[in-house]
Design a protein around this motif. Structure first.
Motif, PDB file in Angstrom:
ATOM      1  N   LEU A  22       0.816  -1.209   0.000  1.00 16.53           N
ATOM      2  CA  LEU A  22       0.000   0.000   0.000  1.00 16.53           C
ATOM      3  C   LEU A  22       0.857   1.269   0.000  1.00 16.53           C
ATOM      4  CD1 LEU A  22      -2.935   1.057   0.163  1.00 16.53           C
ATOM      5  CD2 LEU A  22      -2.689   1.020   2.648  1.00 16.53           C
ATOM      6  N   LEU A  23       2.006   1.219   0.638  1.00 18.95           N
ATOM      7  CA  LEU A  23       2.847   2.410   0.775  1.00 18.95           C
ATOM      8  C   LEU A  23       3.230   3.041  -0.565  1.00 18.95           C
ATOM      9  CD1 LEU A  23       4.384   4.431   2.518  1.00 18.95           C
ATOM     10  CD2 LEU A  23       6.295   2.815   2.560  1.00 18.95           C
ATOM     11  N   PRO A  24       3.761   2.288  -1.532  1.00 17.67           N
ATOM     12  CA  PRO A  24       4.131   2.953  -2.781  1.00 17.67           C
ATOM     13  C   PRO A  24       2.937   3.560  -3.519  1.00 17.67           C
ATOM     14  CG  PRO A  24       4.538   0.584  -2.928  1.00 17.67           C
ATOM     15  CD  PRO A  24       4.141   0.878  -1.520  1.00 17.67           C
ATOM     16  N   LEU A  25       1.769   2.972  -3.350  1.00 25.35           N
ATOM     17  CA  LEU A  25       0.575   3.528  -3.987  1.00 25.35           C
ATOM     18  C   LEU A  25       0.206   4.874  -3.379  1.00 25.35           C
ATOM     19  CD1 LEU A  25      -1.593   0.278  -4.190  1.00 25.35           C
ATOM     20  CD2 LEU A  25      -0.309   1.370  -6.050  1.00 25.35           C
ATOM     21  N   VAL A  61       0.373   8.913  -4.874  1.00 22.80           N
ATOM     22  CA  VAL A  61      -0.733   9.880  -4.839  1.00 22.80           C
ATOM     23  C   VAL A  61      -0.275  11.196  -4.206  1.00 22.80           C
ATOM     24  CG1 VAL A  61      -3.006  10.374  -3.834  1.00 22.80           C
ATOM     25  CG2 VAL A  61      -2.562   8.163  -4.881  1.00 22.80           C
ATOM     26  N   VAL A  62       0.448  11.112  -3.111  1.00 18.24           N
ATOM     27  CA  VAL A  62       0.931  12.332  -2.456  1.00 18.24           C
ATOM     28  C   VAL A  62       1.869  13.092  -3.395  1.00 18.24           C
ATOM     29  CG1 VAL A  62       2.287  13.237  -0.524  1.00 18.24           C
ATOM     30  CG2 VAL A  62       0.606  11.434  -0.121  1.00 18.24           C
ATOM     31  N   GLN A  63       2.756  12.372  -4.073  1.00 21.20           N
ATOM     32  CA  GLN A  63       3.667  13.019  -5.013  1.00 21.20           C
ATOM     33  C   GLN A  63       2.901  13.656  -6.174  1.00 21.20           C
ATOM     34  OE1 GLN A  63       6.211   9.579  -5.706  1.00 21.20           O
ATOM     35  NE2 GLN A  63       7.906  10.616  -4.673  1.00 21.20           N
ATOM     36  N   ALA A  64       1.907  12.963  -6.676  1.00 20.19           N
ATOM     37  CA  ALA A  64       1.105  13.505  -7.780  1.00 20.19           C
ATOM     38  C   ALA A  64       0.316  14.734  -7.334  1.00 20.19           C
ATOM     39  CB  ALA A  64       0.168  12.430  -8.332  1.00 20.19           C
ATOM     40  N   ASP A  65      -0.198  14.703  -6.125  1.00 19.36           N
ATOM     41  CA  ASP A  65      -0.912  15.860  -5.586  1.00 19.36           C
ATOM     42  C   ASP A  65       0.030  17.061  -5.492  1.00 19.36           C
ATOM     43  OD1 ASP A  65      -3.275  17.087  -4.250  1.00 19.36           O
ATOM     44  OD2 ASP A  65      -1.878  17.174  -2.560  1.00 19.36           O
ATOM     45  N   ARG A  95       1.674   7.583   6.872  1.00 19.57           N
ATOM     46  CA  ARG A  95       2.826   6.729   6.569  1.00 19.57           C
ATOM     47  C   ARG A  95       3.486   7.163   5.256  1.00 19.57           C
ATOM     48  NH1 ARG A  95       2.126   0.462   5.100  1.00 19.57           N
ATOM     49  NH2 ARG A  95       4.288  -0.104   4.879  1.00 19.57           N
ATOM     50  N   ALA A  96       2.679   7.495   4.253  1.00 22.89           N
ATOM     51  CA  ALA A  96       3.226   7.948   2.970  1.00 22.89           C
ATOM     52  C   ALA A  96       3.978   9.267   3.131  1.00 22.89           C
ATOM     53  CB  ALA A  96       2.105   8.097   1.943  1.00 22.89           C
ATOM     54  N   LYS A  97       3.397  10.203   3.872  1.00 20.73           N
ATOM     55  CA  LYS A  97       4.065  11.493   4.085  1.00 20.73           C
ATOM     56  C   LYS A  97       5.362  11.317   4.864  1.00 20.73           C
ATOM     57  CE  LYS A  97       0.078  14.548   3.751  1.00 20.73           C
ATOM     58  NZ  LYS A  97      -0.763  15.514   4.477  1.00 20.73           N
ATOM     59  N   GLU A 141      11.386  11.277   4.738  1.00 24.22           N
ATOM     60  CA  GLU A 141      12.665  10.607   4.985  1.00 24.22           C
ATOM     61  C   GLU A 141      13.551  10.578   3.742  1.00 24.22           C
ATOM     62  OE1 GLU A 141      11.768   6.730   6.478  1.00 24.22           O
ATOM     63  OE2 GLU A 141      10.829   7.507   8.289  1.00 24.22           O
ATOM     64  N   GLN A 142      12.972  10.821   2.568  1.00 27.42           N
ATOM     65  CA  GLN A 142      13.758  10.814   1.342  1.00 27.42           C
ATOM     66  C   GLN A 142      14.625  12.073   1.284  1.00 27.42           C
ATOM     67  OE1 GLN A 142      11.055  10.490  -1.951  1.00 27.42           O
ATOM     68  NE2 GLN A 142      10.645   8.337  -1.589  1.00 27.42           N
ATOM     69  N   PRO A 143      15.826  11.933   0.736  1.00 25.25           N
ATOM     70  CA  PRO A 143      16.676  13.128   0.607  1.00 25.25           C
ATOM     71  C   PRO A 143      16.034  14.138  -0.344  1.00 25.25           C
ATOM     72  CG  PRO A 143      17.742  11.179  -0.363  1.00 25.25           C
ATOM     73  CD  PRO A 143      16.457  10.728   0.250  1.00 25.25           C
TER      74      PRO A 143
END
Length: 86
Positions: free
Chosen positions: A9-12, A16-20, A74-76, A81-83
């Motif tokens: 579920l996390l990558p999905l 969505v958050v990235q697309a938003d 969790r997605a946010k 955490e990503q650089p």
């Protein structure tokens, strides 16, 4: 109480958050908002197709909203955490 979140579920939800965020960036930059919206819609449809949402709908009333919020949080957190991009 939210349902346990499966790993797939996390990558999905991240998509969505990235697309938003991409839609917002396109709008602010005067870019192609329609193309950004198309990316968002595709990501959102993939997320909504995950079987956890049907499970959450059939559980107790607040379960769906709590599961959705837990997945979003969790997605946010994963994105935070990503650089940062250079």
């Amino acid at each position: 109480m939210p349902l346990p979140l499966p790993d797939d579920l996390l990558p999905l939800h991240v998509a969505v958050v990235q697309a938003d965020r991409g839609m917002t960036e396109a709008r602010l930059a005067g870019g192609d908002v329609d193309a950004a919206r198309d990316v968002y819609v595709q990501a959102a449809l993939a997320l909504r197709a995950h079987p956890i949402w049907e499970q959450a709908r059939t559980a107790a009333e607040p379960c769906y909203a709590q599961t959705w919020q837990a997945s979003l949080d969790r997605a946010k957190a994963a994105l935070a955490e990503q650089p940062a991009a250079a």
